[in-house]
Scaffold this motif. Structure first.
Motif, PDB file in Angstrom:
ATOM      1  N   PRO A  88       0.766  -1.234   0.054  1.00  0.00           N
ATOM      2  CA  PRO A  88       0.160   0.031  -0.081  1.00  0.00           C
ATOM      3  C   PRO A  88       0.706   1.258   0.039  1.00  0.00           C
ATOM      4  O   PRO A  88       2.004   1.048   0.498  1.00  0.00           O
ATOM      5  CB  PRO A  88      -0.949  -0.296   1.228  1.00  0.00           C
ATOM      6  N   ASP A  89       0.222   2.409  -0.422  1.00  0.00           N
ATOM      7  CA  ASP A  89       1.096   3.757  -0.411  1.00  0.00           C
ATOM      8  C   ASP A  89       0.073   4.913   0.086  1.00  0.00           C
ATOM      9  O   ASP A  89      -0.585   5.545  -0.930  1.00  0.00           O
ATOM     10  CB  ASP A  89       1.722   3.914  -1.907  1.00  0.00           C
ATOM     11  N   THR A  90       0.028   4.759   1.455  1.00  0.00           N
ATOM     12  CA  THR A  90      -1.119   6.008   1.757  1.00  0.00           C
ATOM     13  C   THR A  90      -0.372   7.188   1.995  1.00  0.00           C
ATOM     14  O   THR A  90      -0.909   8.067   2.407  1.00  0.00           O
ATOM     15  CB  THR A  90      -1.845   5.219   3.092  1.00  0.00           C
ATOM     16  N   GLY A  91       1.122   7.082   2.020  1.00  0.00           N
ATOM     17  CA  GLY A  91       1.477   8.321   2.515  1.00  0.00           C
ATOM     18  C   GLY A  91       2.157   8.449   4.072  1.00  0.00           C
ATOM     19  O   GLY A  91       2.893   9.323   4.263  1.00  0.00           O
ATOM     20  N   LEU A 100      -1.497  -3.021   5.118  1.00  0.00           N
ATOM     21  CA  LEU A 100      -0.462  -4.162   4.775  1.00  0.00           C
ATOM     22  C   LEU A 100      -1.037  -5.447   5.556  1.00  0.00           C
ATOM     23  O   LEU A 100      -1.187  -6.486   4.713  1.00  0.00           O
ATOM     24  CB  LEU A 100       0.889  -3.923   4.550  1.00  0.00           C
ATOM     25  N   LEU A 101      -1.118  -5.440   6.798  1.00  0.00           N
ATOM     26  CA  LEU A 101      -1.579  -6.382   7.474  1.00  0.00           C
ATOM     27  C   LEU A 101      -2.598  -7.040   7.156  1.00  0.00           C
ATOM     28  O   LEU A 101      -3.279  -8.338   7.120  1.00  0.00           O
ATOM     29  CB  LEU A 101      -1.525  -6.125   9.136  1.00  0.00           C
ATOM     30  N   ARG A 102      -3.878  -6.118   6.899  1.00  0.00           N
ATOM     31  CA  ARG A 102      -5.228  -6.349   6.480  1.00  0.00           C
ATOM     32  C   ARG A 102      -5.130  -7.153   5.238  1.00  0.00           C
ATOM     33  O   ARG A 102      -5.913  -7.949   4.944  1.00  0.00           O
ATOM     34  CB  ARG A 102      -6.013  -5.197   6.178  1.00  0.00           C
ATOM     35  N   GLU A 143       9.147 -12.463   1.057  1.00  0.00           N
ATOM     36  CA  GLU A 143       8.381 -11.757   1.943  1.00  0.00           C
ATOM     37  C   GLU A 143       9.179 -10.808   2.969  1.00  0.00           C
ATOM     38  O   GLU A 143       9.680 -11.340   3.965  1.00  0.00           O
ATOM     39  CB  GLU A 143       8.000 -13.095   2.962  1.00  0.00           C
ATOM     40  N   ARG A 144       9.596  -9.524   2.364  1.00  0.00           N
ATOM     41  CA  ARG A 144      10.170  -8.650   3.111  1.00  0.00           C
ATOM     42  C   ARG A 144       9.513  -7.150   3.133  1.00  0.00           C
ATOM     43  O   ARG A 144      10.219  -6.334   2.820  1.00  0.00           O
ATOM     44  CB  ARG A 144      11.487  -8.252   2.916  1.00  0.00           C
ATOM     45  N   PRO A 145       8.051  -7.251   2.968  1.00  0.00           N
ATOM     46  CA  PRO A 145       7.464  -5.979   2.771  1.00  0.00           C
ATOM     47  C   PRO A 145       7.532  -5.012   3.835  1.00  0.00           C
ATOM     48  O   PRO A 145       7.473  -3.868   3.564  1.00  0.00           O
ATOM     49  CB  PRO A 145       5.832  -6.455   2.858  1.00  0.00           C
ATOM     50  N   PHE A 146       7.846  -5.128   5.223  1.00  0.00           N
ATOM     51  CA  PHE A 146       7.972  -4.199   6.240  1.00  0.00           C
ATOM     52  C   PHE A 146       9.163  -3.500   5.990  1.00  0.00           C
ATOM     53  O   PHE A 146       9.425  -2.417   6.336  1.00  0.00           O
ATOM     54  CB  PHE A 146       7.473  -4.849   7.555  1.00  0.00           C
ATOM     55  N   VAL A 150       9.490   0.693   5.900  1.00  0.00           N
ATOM     56  CA  VAL A 150      10.166   1.448   6.676  1.00  0.00           C
ATOM     57  C   VAL A 150      11.302   2.370   5.755  1.00  0.00           C
ATOM     58  O   VAL A 150      11.576   3.495   6.185  1.00  0.00           O
ATOM     59  CB  VAL A 150      11.044   0.390   7.587  1.00  0.00           C
ATOM     60  N   GLU A 151      11.832   1.639   4.576  1.00  0.00           N
ATOM     61  CA  GLU A 151      12.467   2.357   3.872  1.00  0.00           C
ATOM     62  C   GLU A 151      12.054   3.657   3.169  1.00  0.00           C
ATOM     63  O   GLU A 151      12.575   4.585   3.049  1.00  0.00           O
ATOM     64  CB  GLU A 151      13.184   1.397   2.637  1.00  0.00           C
TER      65      GLU A 151
END
Length: 206
Positions: A88-91, A100-102, A143-146, A150-151
């Protein structure tokens, strides 16, 4: 290797059904779909060539030609089920992380239940662990989305750039998997929010 349209029973084509031919990618996808359905419904103990062939309305020979060993079919069905979840990209980091968890909970609930509950016989038979299987199907490397969230937050100036342990960065996924295991796949939305607000973000910002 025929199939029926609109007259299919749980164990294969019904008498008198009109058969159609499937080939190539269409047949391959149908076989994997049938394998996945059998795995979800019957677990690894019921994941047999006979059951999958009946569900796909084809013959055992069709399966053997593509997957001469049962575990190869299992692993490919799991690879297909482990579809990437878009970032996701909510800003904002908090909103991205919760969304993302959802998305992962919605997309992977059934898959995580299969991996952690329906494959007990597979783990005993093969000697593999859940982590071994995730490596085999490629999930552990994808699987390294978080890390990515953070980046992006660091680039926006939302949080400070600092060395962060991989376990901390992917903690939301670990906690989600644990909740899926304990709750049979369904995780309430307030739990996802708690994981981010009360555990993960404070760890990132301390």
């Amino acid at each position: 290797m025929g199939m029926t349209t609109g007259t299919t029973g749980p164990d294969g084509p019904r008498p008198g059904a009109k058969a159609t031919r499937r080939r190539g990618a269409e047949l391959h996808a149908a076989l994997l779909s049938a394998a996945w359905d059998v795995l979800v419904e019957k677990g690894y103990s019921g994941f047999t060539y006979d059951a999958i062939a009946a569900r796909a309305q084809t013959s055992r020979a069709v399966l053997y030609r593509r997957w001469p060993q049962r575990h190869l079919l299992l692993e490919e069905a799991l690879r297909k089920a482990w579809a990437p979840v878009p970032l996701p990209d909510t800003g904002g980091l908090r909103e991205d992380a919760i969304e993302l968890l959802r998305s992962i909970a919605a997309a992977r609930g059934t898959l995580m239940t299969v991996l952690m509950q329906n494959l007990a016989d597979y783990y005993r038979e093969s000697g593999n662990t859940l982590e071994d299987l995730r490596e085999i199907i490629g999930a552990a490397h994808r699987e390294r989305p978080f890390h990515a969230l953070v980046e992006r937050a660091v680039e926006r100036g939302e949080i400070a750039a600092a060395p962060r342990n991989d376990r901390v960065l992917e903690l939301p996924l670990d906690l989600l998997r644990q909740d899926m295991l304990m709750k049979g796949g369904a995780v309430p939305d307030h739990t996802l929010t708690e994981i981010i607000d009360e555990i993960w973000l404070p760890l990132l910002r301390r």
